[in-house]
Design a protein around this motif. Sequence first.
Motif, PDB file in Angstrom:
ATOM      1  N   GLY A 147      13.996  24.440  58.546  1.00 21.73           N
ATOM      2  CA  GLY A 147      13.311  23.951  59.739  1.00 21.73           C
ATOM      3  C   GLY A 147      12.811  22.528  59.617  1.00 21.73           C
ATOM      4  O   GLY A 147      12.063  22.052  60.469  1.00 21.73           O
ATOM      5  N   LYS A 148      13.241  21.829  58.580  1.00 25.28           N
ATOM      6  CA  LYS A 148      12.712  20.483  58.329  1.00 25.28           C
ATOM      7  C   LYS A 148      12.976  19.520  59.481  1.00 25.28           C
ATOM      8  O   LYS A 148      12.109  18.726  59.834  1.00 25.28           O
ATOM      9  CB  LYS A 148      13.217  19.927  57.003  1.00 25.28           C
ATOM     10  CG  LYS A 148      14.711  19.731  56.917  1.00 25.28           C
ATOM     11  CD  LYS A 148      15.131  19.369  55.505  1.00 25.28           C
ATOM     12  CE  LYS A 148      16.629  19.398  55.362  1.00 25.28           C
ATOM     13  NZ  LYS A 148      17.202  20.746  55.431  1.00 25.28           N
ATOM     14  N   SER A 149      14.154  19.571  60.079  1.00 22.78           N
ATOM     15  CA  SER A 149      14.456  18.642  61.176  1.00 22.78           C
ATOM     16  C   SER A 149      13.586  18.920  62.392  1.00 22.78           C
ATOM     17  O   SER A 149      13.014  18.003  62.985  1.00 22.78           O
ATOM     18  CB  SER A 149      15.936  18.721  61.565  1.00 22.78           C
ATOM     19  OG  SER A 149      16.734  18.330  60.479  1.00 22.78           O
ATOM     20  N   THR A 150      13.473  20.175  62.761  1.00 23.04           N
ATOM     21  CA  THR A 150      12.662  20.562  63.918  1.00 23.04           C
ATOM     22  C   THR A 150      11.205  20.179  63.710  1.00 23.04           C
ATOM     23  O   THR A 150      10.576  19.551  64.564  1.00 23.04           O
ATOM     24  CB  THR A 150      12.784  22.077  64.170  1.00 23.04           C
ATOM     25  OG1 THR A 150      14.143  22.386  64.444  1.00 23.04           O
ATOM     26  CG2 THR A 150      11.900  22.530  65.316  1.00 23.04           C
ATOM     27  N   VAL A 151      10.660  20.548  62.568  1.00 25.27           N
ATOM     28  CA  VAL A 151       9.243  20.298  62.287  1.00 25.27           C
ATOM     29  C   VAL A 151       8.965  18.803  62.181  1.00 25.27           C
ATOM     30  O   VAL A 151       8.009  18.288  62.777  1.00 25.27           O
ATOM     31  CB  VAL A 151       8.805  21.054  61.014  1.00 25.27           C
ATOM     32  CG1 VAL A 151       7.423  20.630  60.556  1.00 25.27           C
ATOM     33  CG2 VAL A 151       8.864  22.561  61.252  1.00 25.27           C
ATOM     34  N   ALA A 152       9.801  18.085  61.437  1.00 30.40           N
ATOM     35  CA  ALA A 152       9.580  16.649  61.261  1.00 30.40           C
ATOM     36  C   ALA A 152       9.699  15.902  62.585  1.00 30.40           C
ATOM     37  O   ALA A 152       8.875  15.031  62.890  1.00 30.40           O
ATOM     38  CB  ALA A 152      10.558  16.086  60.240  1.00 30.40           C
ATOM     39  N   ARG A 153      10.717  16.211  63.371  1.00 35.95           N
ATOM     40  CA  ARG A 153      10.921  15.525  64.650  1.00 35.95           C
ATOM     41  C   ARG A 153       9.732  15.759  65.584  1.00 35.95           C
ATOM     42  O   ARG A 153       9.201  14.820  66.184  1.00 35.95           O
ATOM     43  CB  ARG A 153      12.211  16.001  65.322  1.00 35.95           C
ATOM     44  CG  ARG A 153      12.481  15.306  66.667  1.00 35.95           C
ATOM     45  CD  ARG A 153      13.787  15.731  67.305  1.00 35.95           C
ATOM     46  NE  ARG A 153      14.909  15.149  66.581  1.00 35.95           N
ATOM     47  CZ  ARG A 153      15.743  15.833  65.788  1.00 35.95           C
ATOM     48  NH1 ARG A 153      15.615  17.128  65.641  1.00 35.95           N
ATOM     49  NH2 ARG A 153      16.726  15.217  65.165  1.00 35.95           N
ATOM     50  N   GLN A 154       9.310  17.004  65.702  1.00 32.46           N
ATOM     51  CA  GLN A 154       8.198  17.306  66.609  1.00 32.46           C
ATOM     52  C   GLN A 154       6.890  16.681  66.121  1.00 32.46           C
ATOM     53  O   GLN A 154       6.104  16.183  66.936  1.00 32.46           O
ATOM     54  CB  GLN A 154       8.058  18.815  66.793  1.00 32.46           C
ATOM     55  CG  GLN A 154       9.183  19.404  67.610  1.00 32.46           C
ATOM     56  CD  GLN A 154       9.052  20.899  67.816  1.00 32.46           C
ATOM     57  OE1 GLN A 154       7.969  21.468  67.714  1.00 32.46           O
ATOM     58  NE2 GLN A 154      10.166  21.554  68.101  1.00 32.46           N
ATOM     59  N   ALA A 155       6.656  16.691  64.826  1.00 32.48           N
ATOM     60  CA  ALA A 155       5.431  16.070  64.298  1.00 32.48           C
ATOM     61  C   ALA A 155       5.454  14.564  64.553  1.00 32.48           C
ATOM     62  O   ALA A 155       4.442  13.989  64.980  1.00 32.48           O
ATOM     63  CB  ALA A 155       5.284  16.362  62.808  1.00 32.48           C
ATOM     64  N   ALA A 156       6.587  13.927  64.319  1.00 31.26           N
ATOM     65  CA  ALA A 156       6.700  12.485  64.557  1.00 31.26           C
ATOM     66  C   ALA A 156       6.477  12.162  66.031  1.00 31.26           C
ATOM     67  O   ALA A 156       5.765  11.202  66.363  1.00 31.26           O
ATOM     68  CB  ALA A 156       8.059  11.974  64.096  1.00 31.26           C
TER      69      ALA A 156
ATOM     70  N   MET B 123       2.226   4.609  54.718  1.00 29.41           N
ATOM     71  CA  MET B 123       2.466   5.971  54.265  1.00 29.41           C
ATOM     72  C   MET B 123       3.734   6.483  54.929  1.00 29.41           C
ATOM     73  O   MET B 123       3.930   6.291  56.124  1.00 29.41           O
ATOM     74  CB  MET B 123       1.270   6.840  54.632  1.00 29.41           C
ATOM     75  CG  MET B 123       1.450   8.303  54.349  1.00 29.41           C
ATOM     76  SD  MET B 123       1.652   8.755  52.626  1.00 29.41           S
ATOM     77  CE  MET B 123       0.089   8.322  51.971  1.00 29.41           C
ATOM     78  N   HIS B 124       4.560   7.126  54.154  1.00 27.21           N
ATOM     79  CA  HIS B 124       5.824   7.671  54.651  1.00 27.21           C
ATOM     80  C   HIS B 124       5.893   9.133  54.228  1.00 27.21           C
ATOM     81  O   HIS B 124       5.581   9.467  53.084  1.00 27.21           O
ATOM     82  CB  HIS B 124       6.992   6.864  54.093  1.00 27.21           C
ATOM     83  CG  HIS B 124       6.839   5.397  54.396  1.00 27.21           C
ATOM     84  ND1 HIS B 124       7.217   4.858  55.593  1.00 27.21           N
ATOM     85  CD2 HIS B 124       6.286   4.392  53.674  1.00 27.21           C
ATOM     86  CE1 HIS B 124       6.922   3.567  55.598  1.00 27.21           C
ATOM     87  NE2 HIS B 124       6.352   3.268  54.439  1.00 27.21           N
ATOM     88  N   PHE B 125       6.277   9.976  55.165  1.00 24.11           N
ATOM     89  CA  PHE B 125       6.315  11.413  54.938  1.00 24.11           C
ATOM     90  C   PHE B 125       7.748  11.907  55.024  1.00 24.11           C
ATOM     91  O   PHE B 125       8.454  11.598  55.985  1.00 24.11           O
ATOM     92  CB  PHE B 125       5.454  12.141  55.976  1.00 24.11           C
ATOM     93  CG  PHE B 125       3.996  11.807  55.840  1.00 24.11           C
ATOM     94  CD1 PHE B 125       3.173  12.588  55.046  1.00 24.11           C
ATOM     95  CD2 PHE B 125       3.463  10.708  56.483  1.00 24.11           C
ATOM     96  CE1 PHE B 125       1.829  12.265  54.904  1.00 24.11           C
ATOM     97  CE2 PHE B 125       2.124  10.385  56.349  1.00 24.11           C
ATOM     98  CZ  PHE B 125       1.302  11.160  55.557  1.00 24.11           C
ATOM     99  N   VAL B 126       8.168  12.674  54.029  1.00 23.33           N
ATOM    100  CA  VAL B 126       9.488  13.281  54.014  1.00 23.33           C
ATOM    101  C   VAL B 126       9.292  14.786  54.079  1.00 23.33           C
ATOM    102  O   VAL B 126       8.712  15.384  53.171  1.00 23.33           O
ATOM    103  CB  VAL B 126      10.279  12.896  52.744  1.00 23.33           C
ATOM    104  CG1 VAL B 126      11.635  13.607  52.725  1.00 23.33           C
ATOM    105  CG2 VAL B 126      10.447  11.379  52.652  1.00 23.33           C
ATOM    106  N   VAL B 127       9.754  15.386  55.174  1.00 15.72           N
ATOM    107  CA  VAL B 127       9.736  16.841  55.312  1.00 15.72           C
ATOM    108  C   VAL B 127      11.034  17.316  54.687  1.00 15.72           C
ATOM    109  O   VAL B 127      12.120  16.977  55.153  1.00 15.72           O
ATOM    110  CB  VAL B 127       9.600  17.271  56.785  1.00 15.72           C
ATOM    111  CG1 VAL B 127       9.599  18.788  56.893  1.00 15.72           C
ATOM    112  CG2 VAL B 127       8.317  16.689  57.393  1.00 15.72           C
ATOM    113  N   MET B 128      10.906  18.054  53.603  1.00 14.31           N
ATOM    114  CA  MET B 128      12.057  18.399  52.775  1.00 14.31           C
ATOM    115  C   MET B 128      12.271  19.906  52.708  1.00 14.31           C
ATOM    116  O   MET B 128      11.380  20.684  53.012  1.00 14.31           O
ATOM    117  CB  MET B 128      11.875  17.844  51.357  1.00 14.31           C
ATOM    118  CG  MET B 128      10.655  18.420  50.634  1.00 14.31           C
ATOM    119  SD  MET B 128      10.552  17.992  48.878  1.00 14.31           S
ATOM    120  CE  MET B 128      11.640  19.227  48.144  1.00 14.31           C
ATOM    121  N   GLY B 129      13.466  20.285  52.258  1.00 15.87           N
ATOM    122  CA  GLY B 129      13.801  21.676  52.048  1.00 15.87           C
ATOM    123  C   GLY B 129      15.295  21.890  52.193  1.00 15.87           C
ATOM    124  O   GLY B 129      16.031  20.992  52.600  1.00 15.87           O
ATOM    125  N   VAL B 130      15.719  23.083  51.864  1.00 17.57           N
ATOM    126  CA  VAL B 130      17.138  23.410  51.976  1.00 17.57           C
ATOM    127  C   VAL B 130      17.519  23.573  53.442  1.00 17.57           C
ATOM    128  O   VAL B 130      16.662  23.655  54.326  1.00 17.57           O
ATOM    129  CB  VAL B 130      17.494  24.685  51.169  1.00 17.57           C
ATOM    130  CG1 VAL B 130      17.196  24.501  49.689  1.00 17.57           C
ATOM    131  CG2 VAL B 130      16.778  25.896  51.722  1.00 17.57           C
TER     132      VAL B 130
END
Length: 174
Positions: free
Chosen positions: A12-21, A1-8
């Motif tokens: 906050g996609k980078s912050t949220v994705a990095r911290q979740a990972a 499974m691969h998750f892509v946190v997306m948005g303009v």
Amino acid sequence: MHFVVMGVSGSGKSTVARQAAERLGLPFSEADGFHPAENIAKMSAGVPLTDEDRRPWLAALADWIAEHERRAEPTVMACSALRRRYRDVLRTGAPDVRFIHLHGSREVLARRLADRSGHFMPPALLDSQLATLEPLEGGEDGVTLDISSAAEVLVERVVGIIGARPGSVPDSSG
């Protein structure tokens, strides 16, 4: 499974994705790091990218997903993934790619961009990104989260989404 946190930009996609990972111990990728120098120069100058500009960038991102798929490693990526056809390219990397769209009002996004420093994406490109954005459609595996919550709340929600997905997080029980 691969998750892509997306948005303009500014969602906050980078912050949220990095911290979740980090919380889940999963490989993380920041899609901006895959842009060729020409793309960064264009965006830095306030010039929106074309689909032709994005083509090799998206292919490299799909390759990153595919590399981890071959190793049976779930991943988390931060990527704008603004159009369905861009998300379709990302899906070529693995059979199971899920999108988490961080969405908010133009006013919230503009305020965040105005407060941000050290990023090549100028606030002037926000309207171009919003015009390009195609929200997740029926048949696309994903969810949309409102960015009006604090980043910590969004990270918790994303960790819950990823952790609740069967097979999405490696078993750490031993």
